[in-house]
Design an enzyme around this catalytic site. Structure first.
Site, PDB file in Angstrom:
ATOM      1  N   LYS A  11       0.827  -1.209   0.000  1.00 59.00           N
ATOM      2  CA  LYS A  11       0.000   0.000   0.000  1.00 59.00           C
ATOM      3  C   LYS A  11       0.868   1.270   0.000  1.00 59.00           C
ATOM      4  O   LYS A  11       2.080   1.210   0.228  1.00 59.00           O
ATOM      5  CB  LYS A  11      -0.946  -0.059   1.199  1.00 59.00           C
ATOM      6  CG  LYS A  11      -1.896  -1.274   1.155  1.00 59.00           C
ATOM      7  CD  LYS A  11      -2.880  -1.242   2.313  1.00 59.00           C
ATOM      8  CE  LYS A  11      -3.815  -2.437   2.282  1.00 59.00           C
ATOM      9  NZ  LYS A  11      -4.831  -2.356   3.363  1.00 59.00           N
ATOM     10  N   TYR A  29     -12.922  -1.427  -3.167  1.00 56.28           N
ATOM     11  CA  TYR A  29     -13.352  -1.541  -1.774  1.00 56.28           C
ATOM     12  C   TYR A  29     -14.863  -1.363  -1.609  1.00 56.28           C
ATOM     13  O   TYR A  29     -15.327  -0.982  -0.525  1.00 56.28           O
ATOM     14  CB  TYR A  29     -12.603  -0.520  -0.914  1.00 56.28           C
ATOM     15  CG  TYR A  29     -11.150  -0.888  -0.684  1.00 56.28           C
ATOM     16  CD1 TYR A  29     -10.802  -1.984   0.098  1.00 56.28           C
ATOM     17  CD2 TYR A  29     -10.115  -0.151  -1.247  1.00 56.28           C
ATOM     18  CE1 TYR A  29      -9.477  -2.332   0.326  1.00 56.28           C
ATOM     19  CE2 TYR A  29      -8.779  -0.488  -1.028  1.00 56.28           C
ATOM     20  CZ  TYR A  29      -8.474  -1.580  -0.239  1.00 56.28           C
ATOM     21  OH  TYR A  29      -7.166  -1.923  -0.014  1.00 56.28           O
ATOM     22  N   ASN A  63      -2.029   0.022   6.956  1.00 56.94           N
ATOM     23  CA  ASN A  63      -1.504  -1.265   7.403  1.00 56.94           C
ATOM     24  C   ASN A  63      -0.602  -1.958   6.383  1.00 56.94           C
ATOM     25  O   ASN A  63      -0.450  -3.167   6.398  1.00 56.94           O
ATOM     26  CB  ASN A  63      -2.639  -2.178   7.885  1.00 56.94           C
ATOM     27  CG  ASN A  63      -3.651  -2.477   6.811  1.00 56.94           C
ATOM     28  OD1 ASN A  63      -3.497  -2.046   5.670  1.00 56.94           O
ATOM     29  ND2 ASN A  63      -4.680  -3.219   7.149  1.00 56.94           N
ATOM     30  N   HIS A  87      -2.016  -5.565   1.636  1.00 58.60           N
ATOM     31  CA  HIS A  87      -3.327  -6.203   1.484  1.00 58.60           C
ATOM     32  C   HIS A  87      -3.126  -7.672   1.142  1.00 58.60           C
ATOM     33  O   HIS A  87      -2.199  -8.017   0.409  1.00 58.60           O
ATOM     34  CB  HIS A  87      -4.092  -5.534   0.340  1.00 58.60           C
ATOM     35  CG  HIS A  87      -5.334  -6.270  -0.077  1.00 58.60           C
ATOM     36  ND1 HIS A  87      -6.527  -6.137   0.595  1.00 58.60           N
ATOM     37  CD2 HIS A  87      -5.561  -7.168  -1.079  1.00 58.60           C
ATOM     38  CE1 HIS A  87      -7.441  -6.923   0.013  1.00 58.60           C
ATOM     39  NE2 HIS A  87      -6.877  -7.546  -0.997  1.00 58.60           N
ATOM     40  N   GLU A 104      -9.865  -9.804  -7.475  1.00 61.53           N
ATOM     41  CA  GLU A 104      -8.907  -8.701  -7.257  1.00 61.53           C
ATOM     42  C   GLU A 104      -7.752  -8.768  -8.252  1.00 61.53           C
ATOM     43  O   GLU A 104      -7.280  -7.722  -8.730  1.00 61.53           O
ATOM     44  CB  GLU A 104      -8.408  -8.751  -5.810  1.00 61.53           C
ATOM     45  CG  GLU A 104      -9.509  -8.423  -4.804  1.00 61.53           C
ATOM     46  CD  GLU A 104      -9.160  -8.726  -3.362  1.00 61.53           C
ATOM     47  OE1 GLU A 104     -10.026  -8.509  -2.494  1.00 61.53           O
ATOM     48  OE2 GLU A 104      -8.024  -9.189  -3.092  1.00 61.53           O
TER      49      GLU A 104
HETATM   50  P1  CMP Z   1      -7.520  -4.575   4.185  1.00 61.50           P
HETATM   51  O1  CMP Z   1      -8.003  -5.647   5.094  1.00 61.50           O
HETATM   52  O2  CMP Z   1      -6.414  -4.837   3.249  1.00 61.50           O
HETATM   53  O3  CMP Z   1      -8.770  -4.025   3.348  1.00 61.50           O
HETATM   54  C1  CMP Z   1      -9.725  -3.190   3.973  1.00 61.50           C
HETATM   55  C2  CMP Z   1      -8.987  -2.047   4.595  1.00 61.50           C
HETATM   56  O4  CMP Z   1      -9.790  -1.097   5.264  1.00 61.50           O
HETATM   57  C3  CMP Z   1      -8.060  -2.570   5.673  1.00 61.50           C
HETATM   58  O5  CMP Z   1      -7.052  -3.321   5.089  1.00 61.50           O
HETATM   59  C4  CMP Z   1      -7.630  -1.275   6.316  1.00 61.50           C
HETATM   60  O6  CMP Z   1      -6.673  -0.579   5.506  1.00 61.50           O
HETATM   61  C5  CMP Z   1      -8.950  -0.498   6.249  1.00 61.50           C
HETATM   62  N1  CMP Z   1      -9.636  -0.581   7.542  1.00 61.50           N
HETATM   63  C6  CMP Z   1     -10.236  -1.651   8.078  1.00 61.50           C
HETATM   64  N2  CMP Z   1     -10.777  -1.344   9.264  1.00 61.50           N
HETATM   65  C7  CMP Z   1     -10.500  -0.032   9.479  1.00 61.50           C
HETATM   66  C8  CMP Z   1     -10.799   0.868  10.519  1.00 61.50           C
HETATM   67  N3  CMP Z   1     -11.496   0.486  11.598  1.00 61.50           N
HETATM   68  N4  CMP Z   1     -10.378   2.140  10.393  1.00 61.50           N
HETATM   69  C9  CMP Z   1      -9.688   2.536   9.306  1.00 61.50           C
HETATM   70  N5  CMP Z   1      -9.369   1.708   8.272  1.00 61.50           N
HETATM   71  C10 CMP Z   1      -9.775   0.447   8.361  1.00 61.50           C
END
Ligand code: CMP
Length: 139
Positions: free
Chosen positions: A11, A51, A114, A117, A128
């Site tokens: 990311k 998303y 984070n 992905h 995807e």
């Molecule tokens: P990922 O699981 O790759 O895909 C969905 C994304 O949404 C997740 O990673 C995070 O980057 C984001 N995400 C999920 N939960 C939260 C949250 N509570 N607050 C902000 N971002 C979130």
């Protein structure tokens, strides 16, 4: 697509901090073969589509802004049990909960930013991968 494949994105936060090489090293050292890869940037509409499942969540706007703010590395990875093993390698969505040695524990800063992905199912891995790659770009 075969079920021994998964889809990943390094990311924008991971790319901005110069972690592409280190993360790819962790991925290949764990036995994943890279069968497609590109440096690309998602548009607002790309991120909203990718998303869409999160469109009603309170963090959706923040998520779209984050994922479009700079380049990402998109890749398709191959390994037995790829989806599950890759999610183990990257660790929990929230890096605070991620196990020691996982990619998110090492490189992610928050639940939102984070670093990486990983697809959550074989079906989503196929969807995807097809979102980011033409068939001729996957080997
Ligand atoms: P990922 O699981 O790759 O895909 C969905 C994304 O949404 C997740 O990673 C995070 O980057 C984001 N995400 C999920 N939960 C939260 C949250 N509570 N607050 C902000 N971002 C979130």
């Amino acid at each position: 697509m075969a079920t021994n494949r998964t889809f990943t994105m390094l990311k924008p936060d991971a790319v901005e901090k110069g972690h592409i090489g280190a993360i790819l090293e962790k991925i290949t050292a764990a036995g994943f073969k890279i069968v497609a890869m590109k440096l690309t940037q998602m548009s607002k509409s790309d991120a909203e589509t990718f998303y869409a499942i999160h469109s009603e969540r309170p963090f959706f706007g923040e998520l779209v802004q984050y994922m479009t703010r700079g380049p990402i590395v998109a890749a398709v990875l191959e390994k037995d049990n790829a989806v599950e093993d890759f999610r183990t390698l990257i660790g929990a969505t929230n890096p605070a909960d991620a196990a020691e040695g996982t990619i998110r524990k090492l490189y992610a800063t928050s639940m939102g930013e984070n670093a990486v992905h990983g697809s959550d199912s074989d079906a989503n891995a196929a969807i995807e991968s097809a979102f980011h790659f033409a068939g001729r770009e996957i080997f």
